[in-house]
Design a protein around this motif. Sequence first.
Motif, PDB file in Angstrom:
ATOM      1  N   LEU A 171       0.859  -1.183   0.000  1.00 46.89           N
ATOM      2  CA  LEU A 171       0.000   0.000   0.000  1.00 46.89           C
ATOM      3  C   LEU A 171       0.893   1.230   0.000  1.00 46.89           C
ATOM      4  O   LEU A 171       1.540   1.538   1.001  1.00 46.89           O
ATOM      5  CB  LEU A 171      -0.914  -0.004   1.231  1.00 46.89           C
ATOM      6  N   HIS A 172       0.952   1.915  -1.142  1.00 42.31           N
ATOM      7  CA  HIS A 172       1.827   3.077  -1.282  1.00 42.31           C
ATOM      8  C   HIS A 172       1.064   4.366  -1.569  1.00 42.31           C
ATOM      9  O   HIS A 172       1.663   5.442  -1.594  1.00 42.31           O
ATOM     10  CB  HIS A 172       2.845   2.848  -2.400  1.00 42.31           C
ATOM     11  N   GLU A 173      -0.246   4.251  -1.809  1.00 45.24           N
ATOM     12  CA  GLU A 173      -1.040   5.429  -2.123  1.00 45.24           C
ATOM     13  C   GLU A 173      -2.491   5.183  -1.753  1.00 45.24           C
ATOM     14  O   GLU A 173      -2.902   4.055  -1.484  1.00 45.24           O
ATOM     15  CB  GLU A 173      -0.930   5.765  -3.615  1.00 45.24           C
ATOM     16  N   LYS A 174      -3.264   6.246  -1.760  1.00 40.52           N
ATOM     17  CA  LYS A 174      -4.678   6.152  -1.430  1.00 40.52           C
ATOM     18  C   LYS A 174      -5.413   5.322  -2.480  1.00 40.52           C
ATOM     19  O   LYS A 174      -5.227   5.522  -3.682  1.00 40.52           O
ATOM     20  CB  LYS A 174      -5.281   7.561  -1.374  1.00 40.52           C
ATOM     21  N   PRO A 175      -6.249   4.377  -2.050  1.00 43.62           N
ATOM     22  CA  PRO A 175      -7.045   3.619  -3.028  1.00 43.62           C
ATOM     23  C   PRO A 175      -7.988   4.536  -3.804  1.00 43.62           C
ATOM     24  O   PRO A 175      -8.391   5.600  -3.320  1.00 43.62           O
ATOM     25  CB  PRO A 175      -7.834   2.641  -2.148  1.00 43.62           C
ATOM     26  N   GLU A 176      -8.345   4.113  -4.999  1.00 43.75           N
ATOM     27  CA  GLU A 176      -9.217   4.928  -5.841  1.00 43.75           C
ATOM     28  C   GLU A 176     -10.613   5.074  -5.253  1.00 43.75           C
ATOM     29  O   GLU A 176     -11.282   6.080  -5.466  1.00 43.75           O
ATOM     30  CB  GLU A 176      -9.313   4.318  -7.243  1.00 43.75           C
ATOM     31  N   ARG A 177     -11.079   4.072  -4.524  1.00 42.05           N
ATOM     32  CA  ARG A 177     -12.447   4.115  -3.999  1.00 42.05           C
ATOM     33  C   ARG A 177     -12.518   3.346  -2.690  1.00 42.05           C
ATOM     34  O   ARG A 177     -11.719   2.444  -2.438  1.00 42.05           O
ATOM     35  CB  ARG A 177     -13.428   3.519  -5.009  1.00 42.05           C
ATOM     36  N   ILE A 178     -13.488   3.717  -1.884  1.00 41.06           N
ATOM     37  CA  ILE A 178     -13.639   3.051  -0.595  1.00 41.06           C
ATOM     38  C   ILE A 178     -14.338   1.706  -0.740  1.00 41.06           C
ATOM     39  O   ILE A 178     -14.069   0.770   0.019  1.00 41.06           O
ATOM     40  CB  ILE A 178     -14.394   3.959   0.408  1.00 41.06           C
ATOM     41  N   ILE A 179     -15.222   1.584  -1.723  1.00 39.33           N
ATOM     42  CA  ILE A 179     -15.918   0.317  -1.951  1.00 39.33           C
ATOM     43  C   ILE A 179     -15.192  -0.416  -3.071  1.00 39.33           C
ATOM     44  O   ILE A 179     -15.334  -0.087  -4.254  1.00 39.33           O
ATOM     45  CB  ILE A 179     -17.397   0.540  -2.313  1.00 39.33           C
ATOM     46  N   GLY A 180     -14.377  -1.383  -2.692  1.00 41.26           N
ATOM     47  CA  GLY A 180     -13.563  -2.088  -3.663  1.00 41.26           C
ATOM     48  C   GLY A 180     -14.367  -3.026  -4.544  1.00 41.26           C
ATOM     49  O   GLY A 180     -15.461  -3.471  -4.184  1.00 41.26           O
ATOM     50  N   LYS A 181     -13.797  -3.344  -5.706  1.00 38.03           N
ATOM     51  CA  LYS A 181     -14.463  -4.209  -6.679  1.00 38.03           C
ATOM     52  C   LYS A 181     -13.789  -5.575  -6.816  1.00 38.03           C
ATOM     53  O   LYS A 181     -14.244  -6.412  -7.590  1.00 38.03           O
ATOM     54  CB  LYS A 181     -14.498  -3.520  -8.050  1.00 38.03           C
ATOM     55  N   ASN A 182     -12.697  -5.786  -6.082  1.00 40.06           N
ATOM     56  CA  ASN A 182     -12.024  -7.086  -6.099  1.00 40.06           C
ATOM     57  C   ASN A 182     -11.275  -7.237  -4.779  1.00 40.06           C
ATOM     58  O   ASN A 182     -11.220  -6.305  -3.971  1.00 40.06           O
ATOM     59  CB  ASN A 182     -11.086  -7.211  -7.303  1.00 40.06           C
ATOM     60  N   THR A 183     -10.697  -8.405  -4.568  1.00 37.81           N
ATOM     61  CA  THR A 183     -10.092  -8.700  -3.268  1.00 37.81           C
ATOM     62  C   THR A 183      -8.973  -7.729  -2.914  1.00 37.81           C
ATOM     63  O   THR A 183      -8.887  -7.247  -1.774  1.00 37.81           O
ATOM     64  CB  THR A 183      -9.558 -10.145  -3.253  1.00 37.81           C
ATOM     65  N   VAL A 184      -8.100  -7.436  -3.874  1.00 40.05           N
ATOM     66  CA  VAL A 184      -6.995  -6.517  -3.591  1.00 40.05           C
ATOM     67  C   VAL A 184      -7.535  -5.136  -3.222  1.00 40.05           C
ATOM     68  O   VAL A 184      -7.067  -4.503  -2.262  1.00 40.05           O
ATOM     69  CB  VAL A 184      -6.035  -6.437  -4.795  1.00 40.05           C
ATOM     70  N   GLU A 185      -8.532  -4.650  -3.966  1.00 38.30           N
ATOM     71  CA  GLU A 185      -9.128  -3.354  -3.637  1.00 38.30           C
ATOM     72  C   GLU A 185      -9.793  -3.387  -2.269  1.00 38.30           C
ATOM     73  O   GLU A 185      -9.744  -2.406  -1.519  1.00 38.30           O
ATOM     74  CB  GLU A 185     -10.137  -2.945  -4.710  1.00 38.30           C
ATOM     75  N   HIS A 186     -10.427  -4.506  -1.928  1.00 37.50           N
ATOM     76  CA  HIS A 186     -11.054  -4.629  -0.608  1.00 37.50           C
ATOM     77  C   HIS A 186     -10.005  -4.484   0.493  1.00 37.50           C
ATOM     78  O   HIS A 186     -10.224  -3.783   1.494  1.00 37.50           O
ATOM     79  CB  HIS A 186     -11.736  -5.993  -0.467  1.00 37.50           C
ATOM     80  N   MET A 187      -8.879  -5.151   0.319  1.00 38.29           N
ATOM     81  CA  MET A 187      -7.821  -5.107   1.332  1.00 38.29           C
ATOM     82  C   MET A 187      -7.241  -3.701   1.458  1.00 38.29           C
ATOM     83  O   MET A 187      -7.054  -3.185   2.566  1.00 38.29           O
ATOM     84  CB  MET A 187      -6.724  -6.107   0.971  1.00 38.29           C
ATOM     85  N   LYS A 188      -6.957  -3.083   0.310  1.00 37.88           N
ATOM     86  CA  LYS A 188      -6.382  -1.736   0.346  1.00 37.88           C
ATOM     87  C   LYS A 188      -7.349  -0.739   0.980  1.00 37.88           C
ATOM     88  O   LYS A 188      -6.945   0.114   1.779  1.00 37.88           O
ATOM     89  CB  LYS A 188      -6.000  -1.287  -1.065  1.00 37.88           C
ATOM     90  N   SER A 189      -8.623  -0.849   0.639  1.00 38.68           N
ATOM     91  CA  SER A 189      -9.618   0.048   1.215  1.00 38.68           C
ATOM     92  C   SER A 189      -9.727  -0.150   2.721  1.00 38.68           C
ATOM     93  O   SER A 189      -9.763   0.812   3.490  1.00 38.68           O
ATOM     94  CB  SER A 189     -10.979  -0.183   0.560  1.00 38.68           C
ATOM     95  N   GLY A 190      -9.779  -1.410   3.132  1.00 43.32           N
ATOM     96  CA  GLY A 190      -9.925  -1.686   4.557  1.00 43.32           C
ATOM     97  C   GLY A 190      -8.769  -1.144   5.373  1.00 43.32           C
ATOM     98  O   GLY A 190      -8.970  -0.525   6.428  1.00 43.32           O
ATOM     99  N   ILE A 191      -7.545  -1.363   4.888  1.00 46.08           N
ATOM    100  CA  ILE A 191      -6.376  -0.894   5.628  1.00 46.08           C
ATOM    101  C   ILE A 191      -6.272   0.626   5.580  1.00 46.08           C
ATOM    102  O   ILE A 191      -6.071   1.287   6.607  1.00 46.08           O
ATOM    103  CB  ILE A 191      -5.089  -1.537   5.076  1.00 46.08           C
ATOM    104  N   PHE A 192      -6.424   1.204   4.382  1.00 44.76           N
ATOM    105  CA  PHE A 192      -6.240   2.655   4.256  1.00 44.76           C
ATOM    106  C   PHE A 192      -7.332   3.418   5.004  1.00 44.76           C
ATOM    107  O   PHE A 192      -7.039   4.228   5.898  1.00 44.76           O
ATOM    108  CB  PHE A 192      -6.224   3.076   2.785  1.00 44.76           C
ATOM    109  N   PHE A 193      -8.581   3.185   4.640  1.00 49.64           N
ATOM    110  CA  PHE A 193      -9.654   3.969   5.247  1.00 49.64           C
ATOM    111  C   PHE A 193      -9.900   3.554   6.701  1.00 49.64           C
ATOM    112  O   PHE A 193     -10.353   4.368   7.510  1.00 49.64           O
ATOM    113  CB  PHE A 193     -10.925   3.860   4.406  1.00 49.64           C
ATOM    114  N   GLY A 194      -9.566   2.304   7.028  1.00 52.14           N
ATOM    115  CA  GLY A 194      -9.621   1.910   8.431  1.00 52.14           C
ATOM    116  C   GLY A 194      -8.607   2.670   9.263  1.00 52.14           C
ATOM    117  O   GLY A 194      -8.887   3.098  10.388  1.00 52.14           O
TER     118      GLY A 194
END
Length: 256
Positions: A171-194
């Motif tokens: 995780l090196h940058e803010k995810p594009e969206r809070i509601i992810g569309k795949n597993t990797v996006e889900h993980m990045k969103s959870g860690i970043f916005f969490g």
Amino acid sequence: MNACRIITLDVGNSAADIGLFEDANLITTDFLPSSADSVERICLIAERWHQENELEHVMIASVVPALGDLLAVQIEQRLRKIPIMVEDIKTQLLPLRVDRPETVGVDRIVNCYAAVHLYGSPAVVISLGTATTFEAISADGRYIGGAIAPGVNISLEALTRRAALLPPIDLHEKPERIIGKNTVEHMKSGIFFGTVSMIEGMARRMKSIVGDQAKVIATGGMSSIFAQEGVFDVHEPFLTLKGLELIHRHRCPSRD
């Protein structure tokens, strides 16, 4: 009067930051992994800066005792300078209103010292590194305690280690969206916005104790990716290095 030039070394669990100051101004920095393999490179950097700038002192804050001691020995031998180990004086830097002051990490105390002298008190100091730490400083400049949570990378590593179907990610940058569309996006969103929500919640709760006027000051290797989220009043990536310089300025006698 000759310029005062010092090296400051912040040795963390994951990374070592080295800074060169001239008359309280941070001139240049370097960054290396925090390991015994990096000692030679750190010493080479320090030697080069010493040859170019005629250093007065070397200040070291290390949360890895063996590595800090090794660096101190090497620097003394190669630069002919006895480093000042801030661990030895950390409990003298500001009032520590906790159960066992000697157990508070030297980096955390240095960060609080810098926060008080650069930005005033009360304050909430957040460092996002191997761990995510929170420090509460009262209106009269006392350290009254804090909190420690897993860092961003530790949280990611724990997820992938304990959940068989979750892939390793960075995780090196803010995810594009809070509601992810795949597993990797889900993980990045959870860690970043969490993490953002944790920072917001912890800062709000600490400010309710030390004072709503408290500034929220952030530092640490992972702090930059959260700097645009509006959860910090101040983002100072070199807070520890600047704290070490302040300690030198306030406590070490000038050669002049």
